[in-house]
Motif scaffolding. Structure first.
Motif: not given
Length: 480
Positions: A151-153, A161-164, A455-459
């Motif tokens: 959201n914020s990123e 490119l890869q938001p938290k 997105n590694p964070k979402v993955k």
């Protein structure tokens, strides 16, 4: 010297000719049908359409309706979802809608920026307020279904490119702030012309959009009851919202078909679930909906038995909704939902008599809701007259059962949110489910493939997708 002057004059003439030619070519090469900037009054039309059709009415609602047993999935992906066979935990299941949600948020963010201080349409307060309300609505649908979300990123592709992932609690703070900001802007005077027909819901009427915002505040305040019960505020927000069904937040258009109708007509993946039919039928013969809601096969309603595994999966053999029509509205927030919210809030405050009276108003509003197949006021009154004096848990149960019935056919998202909220509040008995795999009830939707794969964070948050069965969203008692 004369020859030199002639040559210089020729060069100057050639330069001027070339310069004019480039200007002309730039003009010729400009596609006037694809401008670089578009007035927000034109963009708002597209985002209203996409929000209603792609976000509110399509796959999100189809799957949510199956999980809440509003409908049964009888074929294809919906049959797999019905049997908890793969679909609920696959990243591909909701990917199209996941992408559509972010497209709407991106578009609305652009409108908000353009209409805010420093933007090209600074001072366009009505459009700004409407965009903020729609932004909050889209954001709420997304986080209600998925929990923690980028959201914020997010929506900053040139920077990140890869938001938290943001915590749902923080996302909800933004939802409430954005709705209140929207109300404030709608109260301001603007020199910009009314949106008129470009606003497909309220034709640019700021007062009606304010009522819609207050209605959404009622919905989301009730949503957070486990975290912070504030039933007086729910009642106040409802009272500041719709005065009748004529003010509902819904899309009615001869050019935009109801997605539930399109899906059922094209795919036939949904049918009448036995548990929902039994719930309606339990109201007795004076509830006209038991006969009017469903089609018949050989003179009887043939339901899909959703209390057993691997019921026969086939199209055209089960009864379906008898209300289906491309012309039915797409409800983002209905008048009957607000009345049920008020009745629940009153019941939880111990105001049983008020709650019972509001319940009856809610039932009548549900009976008379706008759709091609309509029930009559006399039918509503005949059924309401059968409702006894109820108090305590019996009253609360009747409110929630009637509310779920009112959501048929395709207010599935809110039906699903209610089921999860009640489970979290130890009120699962108010809306019991019959699916034979209770441990595999989807507590949330799984993130879309487009972000899981990039997105590694979402993955990392997605894992193998099995978290959808074990991890409640924050407002339902989970941590994410």
């Amino acid at each position: 010297m004369k020859n030199i002057k002639i040559v210089l004059t020729g060069f100057i003439g050639l330069f001027l000719f070339q310069s004019c030619s480039e200007d002309k070519m730039d003009e010729i090469n400009t596609n006037k049908n694809n401008p670089l900037t578009v007035p927000t009054r034109l963009v708002i039309t597209d985002v209203i359409t996409a929000t209603a059709f792609d976000v509110t009415g399509s796959d999100y609602s189809f799957y949510a309706g199956v999980y809440s047993e509003l409908n049964a999935g009888v074929f294809g992906q919906l049959y797999d979802a019905q049997n908890r066979d793969g679909q609920p935990q696959l990243a591909s299941t909701y990917n199209n809608n996941w992408n559509s949600s972010y497209r709407q948020l991106s578009t609305l963010k652009g409108i908000i920026s353009k209409c805010s201080v420093g933007g090209a349409e600074s001072g366009n307060y009505t459009t700004l307020g409407i965009a903020q309300i729609l932004y909050a609505y889209n954001l709420a649908v997304l986080t209600d279904l998925f929990g923690d979300i980028p959201n914020s990123e997010a929506l900053r592709p040139k920077e990140i490119l890869q938001p938290k992932l943001d915590k749902q609690e923080d996302v909800y703070k933004e939802i409430f702030k954005t709705l209140n900001d929207g109300i404030s802007n709608l109260e301001k005077t603007t020199t910009y012309p009314s949106l008129g027909v470009q606003d497909l819901i309220y034709a640019g009427n700021a007062a009606k959009w304010k009522k819609a915002a207050n209605g959404l505040l009622a919905r989301y305040t009730m949503r957070l009851s486990l975290k912070k019960a504030d039933y007086p505020s729910v009642i106040n927000y409802v009272d500041a919202s719709f005065a009748s069904a004529n003010e509902e937040l819904k899309l009615v258009s001869n050019f935009i078909p109801n997605p539930y109708s399109r899906f059922e007509t094209d795919r036939s993946y949904l049918a009448v679930s036995k548990s929902f039919y039994d719930r309606v039928n339990a109201n007795g013969p004076l509830d006209a909906r038991a006969d009017g809601y469903f089609t018949k096969k050989a003179g009887v309603v043939k339901t899909f038995n959703n209390s057993i595994l691997n019921e026969v999966n086939a199209v055209k053999i089960y009864s379906i909704s008898a209300l289906i029509s491309d012309k039915n509205p797409i409800y983002l927030l209905s008048y009957h939902e607000l009345l049920f919210l008020k009745a629940e809030a009153q019941a939880r405050l111990g105001q049983d008599l008020n709650a019972l009276n509001t319940l009856k108003l809610a039932i009548k509003a549900a009976y008379l809701k706008e759709q091609v197949v309509r029930f009559t006021s006399a039918q509503a009154d005949a059924y309401i007259a059968t409702i006894p004096v109820l108090t305590g848990n019996d009253l609360l149960k009747r409110i929630m059962v009637e509310k779920q019935i009112s959501f048929y056919e395709n207010e599935g998202i809110e039906a699903y949110n209610d089921v999860r909220r009640l489970k979290a509040m130890n009120n699962a008995d108010l809306l019991p489910l019959v699916n034979p795999k209770p441990l595999f009830f989807p507590k949330r939707f799984g993130y879309g493939t487009s972000d899981v794969s990039t997105n590694p964070k979402v993955k990392a948050a997605f894992g193998d997708g099995s978290y959808v069965y074990s991890e409640d969203v924050w407002w339902a008692g989970g941590t994410r």
